[in-house]
Design an enzyme around this catalytic site. Structure first.
Site, PDB file in Angstrom:
ATOM      1  N   LYS A  17       4.952  -5.253  -5.506  1.00 10.75           N
ATOM      2  CA  LYS A  17       3.620  -5.938  -4.755  1.00 10.75           C
ATOM      3  C   LYS A  17       2.427  -6.006  -5.463  1.00 10.75           C
ATOM      4  O   LYS A  17       2.204  -4.614  -6.285  1.00 10.75           O
ATOM      5  CB  LYS A  17       3.731  -5.780  -3.365  1.00 10.75           C
ATOM      6  CG  LYS A  17       3.392  -4.206  -2.683  1.00 10.75           C
ATOM      7  CD  LYS A  17       1.808  -3.774  -2.986  1.00 10.75           C
ATOM      8  CE  LYS A  17       1.812  -2.429  -2.296  1.00 10.75           C
ATOM      9  NZ  LYS A  17       0.384  -1.592  -2.810  1.00 10.75           N
ATOM     10  N   ASP A 153       4.062   0.847   3.838  1.00 13.91           N
ATOM     11  CA  ASP A 153       4.229  -0.414   2.929  1.00 13.91           C
ATOM     12  C   ASP A 153       5.425  -0.852   2.940  1.00 13.91           C
ATOM     13  O   ASP A 153       5.937  -1.805   2.456  1.00 13.91           O
ATOM     14  CB  ASP A 153       3.933  -0.170   1.632  1.00 13.91           C
ATOM     15  CG  ASP A 153       2.623  -0.082   1.252  1.00 13.91           C
ATOM     16  OD1 ASP A 153       1.565  -0.426   2.096  1.00 13.91           O
ATOM     17  OD2 ASP A 153       1.994   0.397  -0.027  1.00 13.91           O
TER      18      ASP A 153
END
Ligand code: C5P
Length: 302
Positions: A17, A153
């Site tokens: 990401k 995350d």
């Protein structure tokens, strides 16, 4: 996240990401920091291969596909007990009583300690992959509760959104439509940064926190963040204080003439927003001159 059956094995491709926006809203009583962050998943993957293990043990073997930006100590510690993949497998066994064994072969392409979410994505892939492989039938809600225990995350990667506006300590996810693919060149300095240490160096400022609203509107309208100045990361200053390499990488990215440049997560990787995939490849070529720096052109839509 992508799944693929390979004979009796299950392969899961776990994407990286980028944080296009990250504002720190304050310190929390639990020691974490309250965040507003916009994340997108990108086409750079680790691969996990799950195969049955008759000895009923969980074994992990790691193969490094990106020798650059990995110190020997990091490489050694990769398959240790604190690896998030082993912790995710262990958590699943504890929560369900499952006693099946598994061999996990992890191929690392996402640089470590780079703010690209590799460890978190691998953990999410383990939760979803083993839920299928061991036929545990855990619900989405149960997997999200486990993900939040493993790291801030991990929740983002569970449902494979193209993009999301994340809040809380990062674990509360509101998916965002990313209407057009976005293109970037990512540059990883030869040193990684510890997330905890970067957060420890962050200082609350007097100015009003920034809002991600303009960036969110640009992404979800399909215009993309083209006007420049929409990328932001409040952890960039503390990361630059901790490592000259981060500041140098940002300067090098800016010198290519890219419109907008920022660091991802808690660093150390930085990226430039490009207008096309072709421009990303061209800028990667220009930046790739240093052997110790890993430069990767990527797009969203993982
Ligand atoms: O959640 P995760 O294990 O990835 O976080 C690693 C460390 O980063 C935490 O122990 C904490 O020190 C710091 N952190 C934080 N605020 C967040 C996320 C992480 O202070 N929102």
């Amino acid at each position: 996240m992508r799944f693929c059956c390979q004979g009796p094995s299950l392969a899961v491709h776990a994407p990286a990401k980028l944080n296009l926006f990250l504002e720190v809203l304050g310190r929390r009583p639990d020691g974490y920091h309250e965040l507003e962050t916009v994340m997108v998943s990108i086409g750079l993957y680790d691969t996990l291969l799950f195969t049955e293990d008759a000895s009923h043990r969980t074994r992990l073997r790691c193969r490094l596909a990106t020798p650059h930006s990995l110190s020997p100590q990091l490489a050694d510690s990769l398959a240790g007990d604190d690896n998030l993949v082993l912790r995710a497998a262990q958590l699943l066994r504890e929560q369900t009583g499952c006693e099946d064994g598994v061999q996990i072969e992890l191929t690392k392409r996402i640089p470590l300690q780079a703010g690209l979410g590799g460890g978190s994505s691998d953990a999410a892939a383990t939760l979803v992959g083993l839920n299928r492989f061991w036929n545990l039938q855990l619900t989405c809600g149960q997997l999200h509760a486990m993900a939040a225990r493993l790291g801030s995350d991990v929740n983002f990667f569970l449902d494979s959104p193209r993009g999301a506006l994340c809040s809380g300590r990062g674990e509360q996810i509101a998916p965002l439509p990313v209407m057009q693919p976005l293109h970037f060149v990512v540059a990883c300095p030869p040193v990684g940064l510890s997330t905890a240490e970067v957060f420890r160096h962050w200082q609350q400022s007097e100015v009003q926190p920034r809002s991600s609203a303009a960036l969110v509107a640009a992404i979800s309208s399909g215009r993309g963040p083209r006007e420049g100045g929409l990328l932001f990361n409040a952890l960039q200053s503390p990361a630059c204080e901790l490592s000259d390499e981060v500041a140098r990488t940002l300067t090098d990215l800016r010198s290519t003439g890219a419109d907008d440049v920022a660091m991802s997560g808690s660093g150390s990787s930085c990226f430039a927003l490009c207008r096309t995939a072709r421009q990303a490849r061209t800028l990667a070529g220009r930046l790739g001159g240093r052997a110790d720096r890993c430069v990767i052109p990527v797009s969203t839509g993982a």
